[in-house]
Design a protein around this motif. Structure first.
Motif, mmCIF file in Angstrom:
data_model
loop_
_atom_site.group_PDB
_atom_site.id
_atom_site.type_symbol
_atom_site.label_atom_id
_atom_site.label_comp_id
_atom_site.label_asym_id
_atom_site.label_seq_id
_atom_site.Cartn_x
_atom_site.Cartn_y
_atom_site.Cartn_z
ATOM 1 N N SER A 95 0.767 -1.242 0.000
ATOM 2 C CA SER A 95 0.000 0.000 0.000
ATOM 3 C C SER A 95 0.803 1.300 0.000
ATOM 4 N N TYR A 96 0.943 1.990 1.141
ATOM 5 C CA TYR A 96 1.365 3.386 1.198
ATOM 6 C C TYR A 96 2.746 3.621 0.590
ATOM 7 N N VAL A 97 2.863 4.693 -0.198
ATOM 8 C CA VAL A 97 4.108 5.062 -0.851
ATOM 9 C C VAL A 97 4.490 6.481 -0.446
ATOM 10 N N SER A 98 5.725 6.669 0.048
ATOM 11 C CA SER A 98 6.287 7.998 0.281
ATOM 12 C C SER A 98 7.269 8.273 -0.846
ATOM 13 N N LEU A 99 7.269 9.509 -1.365
ATOM 14 C CA LEU A 99 8.137 9.863 -2.481
ATOM 15 C C LEU A 99 8.991 11.083 -2.160
ATOM 16 N N LEU A 100 10.185 11.092 -2.708
ATOM 17 C CA LEU A 100 11.076 12.245 -2.615
ATOM 18 C C LEU A 100 11.806 12.378 -3.940
ATOM 19 N N LEU A 101 11.666 13.510 -4.593
ATOM 20 C CA LEU A 101 12.422 13.784 -5.802
ATOM 21 C C LEU A 101 13.747 14.407 -5.382
ATOM 22 N N ASP A 102 14.829 13.719 -5.678
ATOM 23 C CA ASP A 102 16.177 14.146 -5.304
ATOM 24 C C ASP A 102 16.980 14.297 -6.593
ATOM 25 N N GLY A 103 16.902 15.461 -7.195
ATOM 26 C CA GLY A 103 17.564 15.669 -8.481
ATOM 27 C C GLY A 103 16.883 14.830 -9.544
ATOM 28 N N GLU A 104 17.638 13.982 -10.195
ATOM 29 C CA GLU A 104 17.093 13.105 -11.232
ATOM 30 C C GLU A 104 16.688 11.738 -10.683
ATOM 31 N N MET A 105 16.788 11.569 -9.351
ATOM 32 C CA MET A 105 16.432 10.308 -8.692
ATOM 33 C C MET A 105 15.129 10.504 -7.937
ATOM 34 N N LEU A 106 14.202 9.567 -8.109
ATOM 35 C CA LEU A 106 12.965 9.568 -7.342
ATOM 36 C C LEU A 106 13.088 8.453 -6.314
ATOM 37 N N ILE A 107 13.087 8.813 -5.040
ATOM 38 C CA ILE A 107 13.193 7.826 -3.968
ATOM 39 C C ILE A 107 11.779 7.450 -3.559
ATOM 40 N N ALA A 108 11.506 6.154 -3.532
ATOM 41 C CA ALA A 108 10.186 5.657 -3.150
ATOM 42 C C ALA A 108 10.340 4.722 -1.957
ATOM 43 N N SER A 109 9.543 4.963 -0.928
ATOM 44 C CA SER A 109 9.502 4.077 0.231
ATOM 45 C C SER A 109 8.131 3.419 0.253
ATOM 46 N N VAL A 110 8.144 2.091 0.318
ATOM 47 C CA VAL A 110 6.893 1.331 0.344
ATOM 48 C C VAL A 110 6.938 0.428 1.566
ATOM 49 N N ASN A 111 6.306 0.866 2.648
ATOM 50 C CA ASN A 111 6.264 0.105 3.902
ATOM 51 C C ASN A 111 7.619 -0.426 4.337
ATOM 52 N N GLY A 112 8.618 0.438 4.350
ATOM 53 C CA GLY A 112 9.932 0.061 4.843
ATOM 54 C C GLY A 112 10.913 -0.370 3.778
ATOM 55 N N TYR A 113 10.458 -0.668 2.594
ATOM 56 C CA TYR A 113 11.342 -1.016 1.485
ATOM 57 C C TYR A 113 11.660 0.257 0.706
ATOM 58 N N MET A 114 12.932 0.478 0.404
ATOM 59 C CA MET A 114 13.360 1.692 -0.277
ATOM 60 C C MET A 114 13.815 1.377 -1.698
ATOM 61 N N PHE B 5 14.489 -1.947 10.400
ATOM 62 C CA PHE B 5 13.906 -0.625 10.585
ATOM 63 C C PHE B 5 12.397 -0.655 10.789
ATOM 64 N N GLY B 6 11.745 -1.741 10.430
ATOM 65 C CA GLY B 6 10.300 -1.812 10.573
ATOM 66 C C GLY B 6 9.590 -1.253 9.353
ATOM 67 N N THR B 7 8.278 -1.049 9.506
ATOM 68 C CA THR B 7 7.467 -0.553 8.399
ATOM 69 C C THR B 7 6.702 0.685 8.827
ATOM 70 N N GLY B 8 6.026 1.297 7.899
ATOM 71 C CA GLY B 8 5.223 2.474 8.191
ATOM 72 C C GLY B 8 5.468 3.560 7.170
ATOM 73 N N VAL B 9 4.989 4.739 7.468
ATOM 74 C CA VAL B 9 5.134 5.884 6.575
ATOM 75 C C VAL B 9 6.505 6.511 6.815
ATOM 76 N N ALA B 10 7.269 6.665 5.753
ATOM 77 C CA ALA B 10 8.628 7.194 5.868
ATOM 78 C C ALA B 10 8.659 8.700 5.690
ATOM 79 N N ALA B 11 9.513 9.359 6.448
ATOM 80 C CA ALA B 11 9.865 10.752 6.221
ATOM 81 C C ALA B 11 11.195 10.732 5.488
ATOM 82 N N LEU B 12 11.265 11.363 4.334
ATOM 83 C CA LEU B 12 12.444 11.315 3.485
ATOM 84 C C LEU B 12 13.062 12.702 3.381
ATOM 85 N N VAL B 13 14.388 12.782 3.508
ATOM 86 C CA VAL B 13 15.086 14.064 3.438
ATOM 87 C C VAL B 13 16.384 13.883 2.671
#
Length: 113
Positions: free
Chosen positions: A36-55, A74-82
């Motif tokens: 389910s839940y996806v966190s996204l971070l656009l880092d230049g030309e790279m899009l980082i996607a976190s899906v329940n603990g998998y990066m 690290f476990g699972t859940g909603v990621a904060a990406l920086v």
């Protein structure tokens, strides 16, 4: 395609890039792990996607997967990406921070009548 012309969305293990001006689908990708839940971070030309603990590191222009890290322990859940290029966090927290900064910039409030 230039990533500045794209908007990225993520939900239900899926990530998609849409043309900013038309909403037309440019590419889509589905995470092989996570739910389910996806966190996204656009880092230049790279899009980082976190899906329940998998990066995942995706090429932002093509959606091709560049790397994967299962983040063992690290476990699972909603990621904060920086990163140096940006951050992803709770929109409510961002709005609260913005309101705090605005009130501090306004200076002291007079309480006399």
């Amino acid at each position: 395609m230039n990533t500045a012309d794209l908007v990225f969305v993520g939900f239900n293990r899926r990530v998609a890039a849409l043309k900013r001006q038309t909403g037309e689908l440019v590419w889509e990708w589905k995470a092989p792990n996570g739910l389910s839940y996806v966190s996204l971070l656009l880092d230049g030309e790279m899009l980082i996607a976190s899906v329940n603990g998998y990066m995942y590191g995706l090429d932002a222009a093509t959606g091709n997967e560049r790397w994967y890290n299962e983040m063992k322990g690290f476990g699972t859940g909603v990621a904060a990406l920086v990163s140096v290029n940006g951050m992803s966090s709770n929109p409510v927290m961002a709005a609260a921070e913005e309101a705090t900064q605005a009130s501090q910039s306004a200076g002291p409030v007079s309480t006399s009548t």
